[in-house]
Design a protein around this motif. Structure first.
Motif, PDB file in Angstrom:
ATOM      1  N   ASP A  26       0.763  -1.373  -0.129  1.00 53.73           N
ATOM      2  CA  ASP A  26       0.081   0.068  -0.080  1.00 53.73           C
ATOM      3  C   ASP A  26       0.822   1.194   0.097  1.00 53.73           C
ATOM      4  O   ASP A  26       0.297   2.446  -0.167  1.00 53.73           O
ATOM      5  N   VAL A  27       1.983   1.347  -0.026  1.00 51.63           N
ATOM      6  CA  VAL A  27       2.937   2.180   0.255  1.00 51.63           C
ATOM      7  C   VAL A  27       4.034   2.321  -0.911  1.00 51.63           C
ATOM      8  O   VAL A  27       4.920   3.373  -1.084  1.00 51.63           O
ATOM      9  N   VAL A  28       4.152   1.143  -1.766  1.00 46.52           N
ATOM     10  CA  VAL A  28       5.049   1.031  -2.772  1.00 46.52           C
ATOM     11  C   VAL A  28       4.548   0.649  -3.964  1.00 46.52           C
ATOM     12  O   VAL A  28       3.331   0.317  -4.056  1.00 46.52           O
ATOM     13  N   THR A  29       5.430   0.802  -5.181  1.00 45.18           N
ATOM     14  CA  THR A  29       5.089   0.301  -6.347  1.00 45.18           C
ATOM     15  C   THR A  29       6.073  -0.445  -6.852  1.00 45.18           C
ATOM     16  O   THR A  29       7.226  -0.288  -6.672  1.00 45.18           O
ATOM     17  N   PHE A  30       6.130  -1.699  -7.398  1.00 44.19           N
ATOM     18  CA  PHE A  30       7.227  -2.320  -7.885  1.00 44.19           C
ATOM     19  C   PHE A  30       7.524  -1.941  -9.273  1.00 44.19           C
ATOM     20  O   PHE A  30       6.935  -1.851 -10.345  1.00 44.19           O
ATOM     21  N   GLU A  31       8.679  -1.709  -9.277  1.00 46.91           N
ATOM     22  CA  GLU A  31       9.336  -1.335 -10.624  1.00 46.91           C
ATOM     23  C   GLU A  31       9.025  -2.313 -11.798  1.00 46.91           C
ATOM     24  O   GLU A  31       9.479  -3.527 -11.810  1.00 46.91           O
ATOM     25  N   GLY A  32       8.667  -1.809 -12.839  1.00 46.07           N
ATOM     26  CA  GLY A  32       7.924  -2.543 -13.997  1.00 46.07           C
ATOM     27  C   GLY A  32       6.968  -3.075 -14.035  1.00 46.07           C
ATOM     28  O   GLY A  32       6.262  -3.221 -15.152  1.00 46.07           O
ATOM     29  N   VAL A  33       6.218  -2.973 -13.019  1.00 47.73           N
ATOM     30  CA  VAL A  33       4.750  -3.362 -12.862  1.00 47.73           C
ATOM     31  C   VAL A  33       3.836  -2.022 -13.018  1.00 47.73           C
ATOM     32  O   VAL A  33       3.667  -1.230 -11.911  1.00 47.73           O
ATOM     33  N   ARG A  34       3.555  -1.607 -14.189  1.00 55.02           N
ATOM     34  CA  ARG A  34       2.859  -0.403 -14.489  1.00 55.02           C
ATOM     35  C   ARG A  34       2.046  -0.514 -15.849  1.00 55.02           C
ATOM     36  O   ARG A  34       2.053  -1.233 -16.448  1.00 55.02           O
ATOM     37  N   GLU A  35       1.025   0.587 -15.533  1.00 51.89           N
ATOM     38  CA  GLU A  35       0.177   0.624 -16.886  1.00 51.89           C
ATOM     39  C   GLU A  35       0.834   1.393 -18.064  1.00 51.89           C
ATOM     40  O   GLU A  35       1.774   2.099 -17.684  1.00 51.89           O
ATOM     41  N   ASN A  36       0.504   1.137 -19.234  1.00 55.88           N
ATOM     42  CA  ASN A  36       0.894   2.050 -20.351  1.00 55.88           C
ATOM     43  C   ASN A  36      -0.171   2.877 -20.909  1.00 55.88           C
ATOM     44  O   ASN A  36      -1.508   2.021 -21.075  1.00 55.88           O
ATOM     45  N   GLN A  37       0.014   3.902 -21.378  1.00 57.20           N
ATOM     46  CA  GLN A  37      -1.028   4.656 -22.078  1.00 57.20           C
ATOM     47  C   GLN A  37      -1.110   4.443 -23.390  1.00 57.20           C
ATOM     48  O   GLN A  37       0.114   4.629 -24.064  1.00 57.20           O
ATOM     49  N   LEU A  38      -2.512   4.160 -23.900  1.00 56.18           N
ATOM     50  CA  LEU A  38      -2.707   4.159 -25.290  1.00 56.18           C
ATOM     51  C   LEU A  38      -3.463   5.252 -25.692  1.00 56.18           C
ATOM     52  O   LEU A  38      -4.192   5.777 -25.177  1.00 56.18           O
ATOM     53  N   VAL A  39      -3.502   5.498 -27.294  1.00 54.46           N
ATOM     54  CA  VAL A  39      -4.257   6.560 -27.935  1.00 54.46           C
ATOM     55  C   VAL A  39      -4.409   6.133 -29.137  1.00 54.46           C
ATOM     56  O   VAL A  39      -3.681   5.439 -29.734  1.00 54.46           O
ATOM     57  N   GLY A  40      -5.578   6.703 -29.774  1.00 52.10           N
ATOM     58  CA  GLY A  40      -6.082   6.399 -31.156  1.00 52.10           C
ATOM     59  C   GLY A  40      -7.035   7.444 -31.605  1.00 52.10           C
ATOM     60  O   GLY A  40      -7.486   8.359 -31.030  1.00 52.10           O
ATOM     61  N   TYR A  41      -7.407   7.283 -32.795  1.00 54.08           N
ATOM     62  CA  TYR A  41      -8.070   8.253 -33.482  1.00 54.08           C
ATOM     63  C   TYR A  41      -9.432   7.336 -34.151  1.00 54.08           C
ATOM     64  O   TYR A  41      -8.934   6.231 -34.690  1.00 54.08           O
ATOM     65  N   GLY A  42     -10.558   7.867 -34.066  1.00 54.53           N
ATOM     66  CA  GLY A  42     -11.414   7.198 -34.900  1.00 54.53           C
ATOM     67  C   GLY A  42     -12.742   7.955 -35.194  1.00 54.53           C
ATOM     68  O   GLY A  42     -12.677   9.206 -34.835  1.00 54.53           O
ATOM     69  N   LEU A  43     -13.841   7.357 -35.572  1.00 57.28           N
ATOM     70  CA  LEU A  43     -15.098   7.984 -35.923  1.00 57.28           C
ATOM     71  C   LEU A  43     -16.174   7.215 -35.224  1.00 57.28           C
ATOM     72  O   LEU A  43     -16.413   6.113 -34.854  1.00 57.28           O
ATOM     73  N   VAL A  44     -17.072   8.138 -34.830  1.00 58.29           N
ATOM     74  CA  VAL A  44     -18.200   7.677 -33.931  1.00 58.29           C
ATOM     75  C   VAL A  44     -19.424   7.986 -34.919  1.00 58.29           C
ATOM     76  O   VAL A  44     -19.627   9.139 -35.594  1.00 58.29           O
ATOM     77  N   VAL A  45     -20.263   7.017 -35.357  1.00 52.15           N
ATOM     78  CA  VAL A  45     -21.436   7.160 -36.289  1.00 52.15           C
ATOM     79  C   VAL A  45     -22.800   6.799 -35.539  1.00 52.15           C
ATOM     80  O   VAL A  45     -22.600   6.395 -34.502  1.00 52.15           O
ATOM     81  N   GLY A  46     -23.648   7.062 -36.247  1.00 53.23           N
ATOM     82  CA  GLY A  46     -24.958   6.828 -35.699  1.00 53.23           C
ATOM     83  C   GLY A  46     -25.697   7.862 -34.906  1.00 53.23           C
ATOM     84  O   GLY A  46     -26.779   7.612 -34.245  1.00 53.23           O
TER      85      GLY A  46
END
Length: 363
Positions: A26-46
């Motif tokens: 609860d007070v540390v994070t383990f090195e290498g155990v992490r999230e990675n951010q993703l991004v993309g472009y798209g279209l919303v239809v309807g």
């Protein structure tokens, strides 16, 4: 006001008292155990006429033409594309650690054109890339919008943000991030709040448990080499359950907007005498209606009348014989009967006098 300040102080006092053993995880994070951010472009239809205006959003037009061209619909002219049921969006997501191929993840869709609302739309297949440019997930599906927008000829109502939407489990992981944790000879733990005392206690707790050999590299990092009896992953699972007592910096946090005050258990006050006086000015308007006498020529007028009352309050001095603890400070402030806003002024004055041995943070 007095009760509000008293409750705020009691909550901070209770928080300090139960600050006992806390799990290392609860007070540390383990090195290498992490999230990675993703991004993309798209279209919303309807969309029901709430999409981008193609004249004002050329990227939406180009994307729509390209998508329809890949589906075999060609020879589109500017006159034939007059739809307002499509919106260009950015798609973002967080790729969890150790996410395997085929696992679903949540995505967030945000309009980048002049669309009024994304409600009722469907995201068309959109690749999500990482910082290295590789595609790690693909998103698609009906979106869920929390806000809404209703517009008429003379009025409009907007609730929330209708141009931001979310799809639960809306993307599927297509590529895994290569990280073989089990092959490492050691692992590092990064403290969420770097502190030399806490890092030293973590290293000592791990060493005494016999699960590995730990050493503090700096106030924010502890390195652990697992013992030969257990694997690295098994050691991590056992070590993160060890209880330690984190050390906290003496700090007073004040929210001047709401009058909330939180005082850490390590706060100490030097010897000071505190007096708080107040001046209350009450202004009351009592207009008087003046009417002419019967059978006379005149007009009814309103004559303003103002009543001003001034009340002075002097609570006297309260002596805090330093160095005092958090409880002594709370008792001293409550003894002179003050509210939260007055307490903020007193704490700032004590800090200016050099008697508050803590960081004072105002948010």
């Amino acid at each position: 006001m007095i009760r509000t300040a008293f409750l705020a102080f009691c909550m901070s006092l209770s928080a300090g008292q139960v600050y006992g053993d806390v799990r290392i995880k609860d007070v540390v994070t383990f090195e290498g155990v992490r999230e990675n951010q993703l991004v993309g472009y798209g279209l919303v239809v309807g969309l029901n006429g709430t999409g981008d205006n193609l004249k004002n959003s050329p990227m939406t037009r180009k994307s729509l033409e390209g998508m329809l061209g890949r589906l075999g619909v060609g020879n589109l002219t500017e006159e034939s594309l007059k739809t307002n049921n499509t919106a260009a969006v950015m798609v973002t997501a967080n790729l969890p650690p150790f996410a395997r191929r085929g696992a679903p993840i949540d995505i967030v869709i945000s309009s980048i054109g002049d669309a009024k609302s994304l409600r009722g739309g469907t995201l068309v297949i959109s690749p999500l890339t990482g910082a290295d440019g590789n595609i790690y997930a693909v998103g698609q599906g009906p979106i869920s919008v929390g806000g809404y927008a209703v517009q008429g000829r003379a009025a409009s109502v907007v609730e929330g943000v209708p141009t931001v939407a979310r799809i639960e489990n809306g993307a599927i992981v297509e590529k895994e991030i290569g990280f073989d944790l089990a092959s490492l000879g050691s692992f590092r733990m990064a403290l969420r709040e770097p502190d030399a005392t806490t890092a030293s206690r973590i290293a000592a707790a791990v060493n005494s448990s016999g699960l590995g050999n730990a050493r503090m590299l700096d106030p924010g990092t502890v390195e652990v080499k697992p013992s030969s009896k257990t694997s690295l992953v098994e050691s991590m699972a056992s070590i993160e359950q060890i209880g330690i007592e984190p050390d906290a910096v003496a700090k007073v946090v004040i929210d001047s907007k709401s009058g909330t005050i939180v005082i850490g258990s390590n706060v100490r006050i030097g010897e000071v005498a505190v007096s708080q006086g107040g001046l209350t000015v009450s202004v009351t308007e009592k207009p008087i209606v003046s009417q002419p006498e019967p059978i006379t020529i005149g007009e009814t007028v309103v004559v303003p009348a103002t009543e001003i009352k001034v009340e002075k309050k002097n609570s006297g001095f309260a002596l805090l014989e330093g160095p005092v603890s958090l409880k002594d400070l709370v008792d001293g402030l409550n003894a002179i009967g003050i509210g939260a806003q007055e307490t903020i002024s007193i704490l700032q004055a004590i800090k200016a006098a050099g008697a508050l041995h803590a960081d004072l943070e105002i948010i």
